[in-house]
Design a protein around this motif. Structure first.
Motif, PDB file in Angstrom:
ATOM      1  N   HIS A   9     -13.623   2.509  -1.635  1.00 42.95           N
ATOM      2  CA  HIS A   9     -13.330   1.360  -0.798  1.00 42.95           C
ATOM      3  C   HIS A   9     -13.133   1.785   0.649  1.00 42.95           C
ATOM      4  O   HIS A   9     -12.739   2.900   0.938  1.00 42.95           O
ATOM      5  N   ASN A  10     -13.356   0.858   1.544  1.00 43.27           N
ATOM      6  CA  ASN A  10     -13.100   1.077   2.959  1.00 43.27           C
ATOM      7  C   ASN A  10     -11.599   0.884   3.185  1.00 43.27           C
ATOM      8  O   ASN A  10     -11.060  -0.180   2.889  1.00 43.27           O
ATOM      9  N   ASP A  11     -10.928   1.905   3.722  1.00 40.78           N
ATOM     10  CA  ASP A  11      -9.481   1.834   3.914  1.00 40.78           C
ATOM     11  C   ASP A  11      -9.077   0.727   4.885  1.00 40.78           C
ATOM     12  O   ASP A  11      -8.052   0.079   4.689  1.00 40.78           O
ATOM     13  N   MET A  12      -9.864   0.510   5.926  1.00 43.62           N
ATOM     14  CA  MET A  12      -9.532  -0.545   6.886  1.00 43.62           C
ATOM     15  C   MET A  12      -9.675  -1.927   6.235  1.00 43.62           C
ATOM     16  O   MET A  12      -8.871  -2.821   6.496  1.00 43.62           O
ATOM     17  N   ALA A  13     -10.686  -2.088   5.394  1.00 47.72           N
ATOM     18  CA  ALA A  13     -10.853  -3.357   4.688  1.00 47.72           C
ATOM     19  C   ALA A  13      -9.681  -3.593   3.739  1.00 47.72           C
ATOM     20  O   ALA A  13      -9.147  -4.706   3.669  1.00 47.72           O
ATOM     21  N   LEU A  14      -9.264  -2.561   3.016  1.00 51.86           N
ATOM     22  CA  LEU A  14      -8.129  -2.698   2.106  1.00 51.86           C
ATOM     23  C   LEU A  14      -6.841  -2.998   2.867  1.00 51.86           C
ATOM     24  O   LEU A  14      -6.033  -3.822   2.429  1.00 51.86           O
ATOM     25  N   LEU A  15      -6.656  -2.355   4.002  1.00 52.50           N
ATOM     26  CA  LEU A  15      -5.473  -2.622   4.817  1.00 52.50           C
ATOM     27  C   LEU A  15      -5.475  -4.071   5.296  1.00 52.50           C
ATOM     28  O   LEU A  15      -4.443  -4.752   5.262  1.00 52.50           O
ATOM     29  N   GLY A  16      -6.642  -4.556   5.708  1.00 49.40           N
ATOM     30  CA  GLY A  16      -6.764  -5.958   6.118  1.00 49.40           C
ATOM     31  C   GLY A  16      -6.508  -6.912   4.970  1.00 49.40           C
ATOM     32  O   GLY A  16      -5.837  -7.943   5.143  1.00 49.40           O
TER      33      GLY A  16
END
Length: 170
Positions: A9-16
């Motif tokens: 997963h994309n960490d920035m997407a998960l954080l968002g």
């Protein structure tokens, strides 16, 4: 599904996702509680007030939606904390003693939220997200949808009934 076999997963997407779902869940929970107190409890105490049932369904739908978002955010937070060093041990612990060298790729999906370990024999093991997250989020989403539809139907029926009563009074 990712194009790189060893990508996640994309960490920035998960954080968002965690941030947005948490904010929306808190907002829906607050709306549901306020609606319940203002429209349902107070309407029961006041004579001649509007019927509280549509408002109760709307409050329950808001709380169920908040629960669905919270469950999804919880799973996304687990994946956010699931780093590259944990993939091999998690895959080997997922389904008994799996040889880590037998893993030929990973797959990551957001709907349903999961991280999968693919082995050379074609088996995929889900790791990283607790088993209850996706069923809980789906069940609460369905419950929120049904409750919101019931609230809308009751409100429409109440509006038709009051409109018919107004026309008959003339």
């Amino acid at each position: 599904m990712s194009t790189d076999p060893f990508d996640g997963h994309n960490d920035m997407a998960l954080l968002g996702i965690v941030f947005i779902c948490t904010v929306l869940a808190a907002s829906l929970a607050a709306y549901g509680c306020v609606t319940f107190v203002r429209r349902v409890i107070r309407a029961d105490r006041q004579a001649g007030a509007t019927r509280p049932l549509p408002h109760a369904f709307r409050a329950a739908a808001s709380l169920a939606g908040a629960g669905a978002l919270a469950a999804y955010a919880w799973g996304a937070a687990h994946l956010l904390a699931f780093d590259d060093t944990e993939r091999g041990p998690a895959c080997s612990a997922a389904e008994g003693p799996v040889d880590v060298t037998a893993i030929d790729g990973y797959s990551a999906t957001y709907f349903p939220l999961r991280f999968g370990c693919h082995t050379t024999d074609g088996t995929t093991y889900s790791v990283g997200v607790p088993d209850y997250v996706n069923p809980a989020a789906l069940t609460l989403t369905i419950a929120a949808t049904v409750l919101a539809a019931a609230a809308a139907a009751l409100k429409a029926r109440t509006a038709r009934t009051s409109l018919a009563g107004t026309a008959g009074a003339r």
